[in-house]
Design a protein around this motif. Sequence first.
Motif, PDB file in Angstrom:
ATOM      1  N   GLU A 191     -21.958-102.091 -59.656  1.00 53.63           N
ATOM      2  CA  GLU A 191     -22.855-101.564 -58.628  1.00 53.63           C
ATOM      3  C   GLU A 191     -22.102-100.606 -57.711  1.00 53.63           C
ATOM      4  O   GLU A 191     -22.398-100.494 -56.525  1.00 53.63           O
ATOM      5  CB  GLU A 191     -23.485-102.716 -57.829  1.00 53.63           C
ATOM      6  N   GLU A 231     -24.349 -95.780 -59.005  1.00 55.66           N
ATOM      7  CA  GLU A 231     -25.520 -95.368 -58.224  1.00 55.66           C
ATOM      8  C   GLU A 231     -25.849 -93.902 -58.464  1.00 55.66           C
ATOM      9  O   GLU A 231     -27.022 -93.514 -58.497  1.00 55.66           O
ATOM     10  CB  GLU A 231     -25.237 -95.618 -56.735  1.00 55.66           C
ATOM     11  N   ARG A 255     -30.118-105.852 -57.652  1.00 62.06           N
ATOM     12  CA  ARG A 255     -31.113-105.382 -56.685  1.00 62.06           C
ATOM     13  C   ARG A 255     -31.062-103.865 -56.481  1.00 62.06           C
ATOM     14  O   ARG A 255     -32.097-103.198 -56.458  1.00 62.06           O
ATOM     15  CB  ARG A 255     -30.875-106.104 -55.350  1.00 62.06           C
ATOM     16  N   SER A 256     -29.850-103.310 -56.340  1.00 58.26           N
ATOM     17  CA  SER A 256     -29.754-101.865 -56.091  1.00 58.26           C
ATOM     18  C   SER A 256     -30.289-101.075 -57.275  1.00 58.26           C
ATOM     19  O   SER A 256     -30.963-100.051 -57.094  1.00 58.26           O
ATOM     20  CB  SER A 256     -28.307-101.472 -55.788  1.00 58.26           C
ATOM     21  N   ASN A 257     -30.022-101.529 -58.508  1.00 66.80           N
ATOM     22  CA  ASN A 257     -30.545-100.837 -59.680  1.00 66.80           C
ATOM     23  C   ASN A 257     -32.067-100.911 -59.731  1.00 66.80           C
ATOM     24  O   ASN A 257     -32.744 -99.938 -60.083  1.00 66.80           O
ATOM     25  CB  ASN A 257     -29.962-101.438 -60.964  1.00 66.80           C
ATOM     26  N   GLN A 298     -34.031-101.190 -57.180  1.00 63.92           N
ATOM     27  CA  GLN A 298     -34.560-100.320 -56.134  1.00 63.92           C
ATOM     28  C   GLN A 298     -34.525 -98.854 -56.563  1.00 63.92           C
ATOM     29  O   GLN A 298     -35.483 -98.099 -56.312  1.00 63.92           O
ATOM     30  CB  GLN A 298     -33.761-100.528 -54.837  1.00 63.92           C
TER      31      GLN A 298
END
Length: 477
Positions: A149, A154, A191-193, A195
């Motif tokens: 992550e 990102e 979670r970041s992926n 989102q």
Amino acid sequence: MSLDPPPYLGSLRNNIRQRPIPWDGAVRAGTITEAQLAKIRAVDKVRQEQRKQTVERDLDGYRVLFVGEPGTPGVLESASRRSDVVQYILVLLSDLLEGAPALAKALFKDSDPYRHFLPLLAHTNNPEDPIPLLTSTVLATLMASSQDESQSTEHALPLILSYLCGMTKNSNDAGLQDIAVMEYSSLLYGRSNRQLFWQQRSETVAPLIDILRKAAGIGGDSSASLYSGNNTVKSAGFEGLGGGVGLQLLYHVLLVLWQLSFEAEDIGDDMNDEYDIILLYTQLLRLSPKEKTTRLLLSTLYNLLEANPSTLLPAAVLARLPSLLQNVSGRHLTDPDLLEDLDRLKEMLEEYTKTKTTFDEYVAEVQSGHLRWSPPHRHQTFWAENARKIFEFENGEIPRKMADIMKKPWENDKAVLAIACNDVGCLVKEVPEKRYQLEKLGLKTRIMELMQDADESVRWESLKALGGWLKYSFENN
């Protein structure tokens, strides 16, 4: 989550593995070095356990082989002019990442391993070139195996998602669609992926919703036929129906949206506003022929409703989910997780409906933005008891919402305009002193326009509604 590769991808990779590569000639031509060839041969065409041990004993060496280091280019860079070698190396790397997951984390010792792969996604405009497809597989496996992550992930993820989006939109090739959807699934590990996936929803989520609409046998406007109670929707199950969506592709799409539903607290309302997800999933649940699809449908619905009860429970009641859950309970179901979600959903909806009145149901329907001929619209007692409450609710929210609904043309569901005219007419009849409030919202003007509509039911309801205004105008003169 590990899934078997789709047959098309497995066949492509097998064909490439079996191709003879003149490695010694590639060394003589300067395409690769002796050191690179030695590392390739140490893991090529050997047993899986031997391959795993070889890589794990020399993680740094294999990192340098694939992504290089300052002053030493990686094999993909040095062999960039030889498509056959690049294809072979990409397949080999996929095999190594799957068989020796420690390699994935080792590659991230390089500050940005993606820079060696992202250009290959745009290797050529030739749709037959396998290099972009093989590269996307490597990247998906690299991310999933490393669970990375970092900032470099990102930055890379949107580019990978955009590439995969092109495959999901290729409705003429279900094999490519399935590959892309499975790679989506492998990427949604954090979670970041998830989102980032949602932020690109016009590319990522929208094509998946289109696949689900086809699977349910409904047209481009999923809510039109379902809200209006249209019985032309296919109902014999998915397989072989609904635009030819196969059960495996359907399952993988449902899996991706289930993973996305773990962000329901942040995105659940938008999912329903933009894609009518509650209504669509209720229809899919009605048709679901297999426990594995039913399980994903129920679990996703539970995640959405549990995280957004005030907004999505009314939508679920409007979609007639409570009665459908009773029918689902009568199926011969054995999966314990499925049964648990079914019971929790039923309990949640029963608790909600216990305290709700017909007025609450009407408000929820108007707030959904899509009207259907539900009982309150034609029930004289409902209007006599609730018309004034409708004006008073949230300082006039319902008439304002009605005005917003009536501004749309509703080409695929003219019944919405007919129902809206009916409701405005009932409000004028029961609370005539409020008709000026409706006029300020433009409702009288819109009703007069609809008297010229091509749809007969819209013309009739608009004429009746206007009659209320005319009646009170004449009485006041």
